[in-house]
Design an enzyme around this catalytic site. Structure first.
Site, PDB file in Angstrom:
ATOM      1  N   HIS A 116       0.864  -1.179   0.000  1.00  0.00           N
ATOM      2  CA  HIS A 116       0.000   0.000   0.000  1.00  0.00           C
ATOM      3  C   HIS A 116       0.899   1.227   0.000  1.00  0.00           C
ATOM      4  O   HIS A 116       2.015   1.200   0.519  1.00  0.00           O
ATOM      5  CB  HIS A 116      -0.870  -0.044   1.268  1.00  0.00           C
ATOM      6  CG  HIS A 116      -1.957   0.974   1.336  1.00  0.00           C
ATOM      7  ND1 HIS A 116      -1.725   2.291   1.646  1.00  0.00           N
ATOM      8  CD2 HIS A 116      -3.303   0.863   1.159  1.00  0.00           C
ATOM      9  CE1 HIS A 116      -2.863   2.953   1.662  1.00  0.00           C
ATOM     10  NE2 HIS A 116      -3.840   2.111   1.361  1.00  0.00           N
ATOM     11  N   ASP A 193       3.274  -4.505   7.958  1.00  0.00           N
ATOM     12  CA  ASP A 193       2.008  -3.792   7.842  1.00  0.00           C
ATOM     13  C   ASP A 193       0.894  -4.819   7.996  1.00  0.00           C
ATOM     14  O   ASP A 193       0.640  -5.626   7.103  1.00  0.00           O
ATOM     15  CB  ASP A 193       1.936  -3.097   6.478  1.00  0.00           C
ATOM     16  CG  ASP A 193       0.582  -2.428   6.226  1.00  0.00           C
ATOM     17  OD1 ASP A 193      -0.298  -2.479   7.094  1.00  0.00           O
ATOM     18  OD2 ASP A 193       0.414  -1.856   5.128  1.00  0.00           O
ATOM     19  N   GLN A 196      -4.392  -5.194   6.924  1.00  0.00           N
ATOM     20  CA  GLN A 196      -5.357  -6.082   6.277  1.00  0.00           C
ATOM     21  C   GLN A 196      -5.397  -7.469   6.904  1.00  0.00           C
ATOM     22  O   GLN A 196      -6.256  -8.274   6.550  1.00  0.00           O
ATOM     23  CB  GLN A 196      -5.030  -6.207   4.781  1.00  0.00           C
ATOM     24  CG  GLN A 196      -5.181  -4.917   4.001  1.00  0.00           C
ATOM     25  CD  GLN A 196      -6.610  -4.417   3.944  1.00  0.00           C
ATOM     26  OE1 GLN A 196      -7.564  -5.187   4.038  1.00  0.00           O
ATOM     27  NE2 GLN A 196      -6.764  -3.111   3.790  1.00  0.00           N
TER      28      GLN A 196
END
Length: 404
Positions: A116, A193, A196
């Site tokens: 992202h 990260d 999600q």
């Protein structure tokens, strides 16, 4: 309406809504909304600073939420939990402060092409500031970074590896338990990260042995405006602060300042206590449902959506052919129809999906498309939502081309 939708006031108000934009943000259940409202009704004050009872209650709410979050993700200490506004801020904090600590000219940072923009642009900027190099990892046809790809890209200049756990476009999950030890064997610091991932599966940062882990509350049924950065204490202690101002200081004179102990060194200014309370309530909500049930429902619905879309010859689906492994994310295009048009016409059928580049433009180019549609599933979705999606896809095809 299935019983899970009944927990959400937006679903109760609009019983025909097929909300399939959960990768962007999830809906909020009553118990989260009530917890936030109750905090502002009963305990609202500036935490940490006041010596009066109401401020102490706000401080307790703030710190008790931190303890709950630490336990939820398996952090060794509550001090390793830093409050931020969202995963983007967490990732910016890491990229700025860790690069100040580690990077020298010609050093290398490894990220994947699937990142992202929130986990790409901060590292681009860090590389520019320190005259370092940004090196990309590329996935196989299933959206997986292989151990061979990682080993091939590591050099004696590699200092940092920063990866998404689950792609917000492909839904593919990286095998972090294989990749992280390889990085650590080369003394590479690993940042994950998890924005999600954490809505879809149980996360244990101690078991993963990642050095940093970032996520947003709003993607896991909590309010917007609250995010988390987990970091190993040894790195957080050594890193310089990202933001400066009130509460993150110990002592200030006219020319110098010393900084507060962890975690407050990274929490400048008045904090979002209501958001922290809401995140703690969201954790309680997730645990009341149970990750086993969440995984079961989302896997079934991912498979169903992928299978039904793949039956349509004018549909291109991105990522693995094993739709059960998409973690609730199905990215697709309808032949010769722009995703913005698709998303707009989906709304006419009360179906909410996302159309665009999904803050992943380099990945779009890697996939040889500029934009795509994305239907993203949460456990509260059901087969009726998938049916509604498929019916609307067929309608849109007919609307533009006069054929089904």
């Amino acid at each position: 309406m299935n019983r899970y939708k009944n927990y959400f006031p937006i679903m109760r108000r609009n019983s025909t809504l097929a909300y399939l934009d959960n990768a962007a943000t999830t809906q909020k259940p009553d118990m989260v909304i009530d917890a936030v409202a109750d905090y502002y009704r009963r305990e609202n004050a500036n935490p940490l600073r006041g010596l009066y009872e109401l401020s102490q209650k706000a401080t307790d709410a703030y710190e008790n939420a931190r303890k709950k979050i630490a336990e939820f993700i398996g952090a060794a200490k509550a001090q390793e939990i830093i409050y931020t506004r969202n995963a983007s801020e967490s990732l910016n904090l890491i990229a700025f402060s860790l690069s100040e600590l580690l990077l020298q000219p010609d050093d290398e940072i490894l990220i994947s092409i699937m990142e992202h923009h929130s986990n790409m642009i901060p590292w681009q900027q860090a590389a520019k500031r320190h005259k370092a190099k940004l090196i990309y990892l590329y996935p196989n046809e299933d959206g997986i970074i292989t151990t061979a790809e990682l080993k091939n890209k590591i050099s004696d200049k590699t200092k940092i590896l920063s990866l998404t756990q689950i792609s917000n476009v492909l839904g593919s999950e990286q095998n972090l338990k294989e990749l992280i030890p390889i990085a650590h064997a080369h003394n590479i610091v690993v940042s994950i990260d998890g924005a999600q991932a954490i809505p879809h599966e149980k996360i244990d940062v101690s078991s993963l042995d990642c050095d940093f882990y970032s996520f947003s509350g709003h993607k896991m049924y909590a309010p917007m405006g609250i995010g988390i950065l987990y970091g190993k204490e040894k790195y957080l202690e050594a890193m310089p602060p990202f933001l400066t101002g009130g509460e993150m200081i110990d002592y200030v004179d006219e020319q110098t300042a010393t900084f507060a102990e962890l975690p407050y060194k990274f929490e400048a200014g008045t904090q979002n206590v209501g958001g922290a309370v809401g995140l703690a309530a969201a954790i309680d909500f997730i645990e009341s449902i149970g990750y086993n049930k969440i995984i079961e429902r989302e896997t079934e619905l991912s498979h169903l959506a992928g299978e039904e879309l793949s039956k349509l010859p004018y549909i291109t689906i991105y990522g693995s052919n094993n739709f059960s492994a998409h973690h609730g994310v199905i990215a697709f295009n309808i032949e010769n129809i722009h995703p913005h048009d698709v998303a707009s016409l989906m709304d006419s059928g009360n179906v909410a999906i996302r159309g665009g580049h999904h803050c992943a433009q380099p990945l779009m180019r890697f996939l040889k498309c500029n934009f795509c549609c994305r239907a993203s599933i949460a456990f509260y979705n059901d087969k009726a939502d998938i049916k509604q999606l498929i019916e609307q896809v067929k309608y849109i095809r007919s609307y533009f081309h006069g054929v089904k």
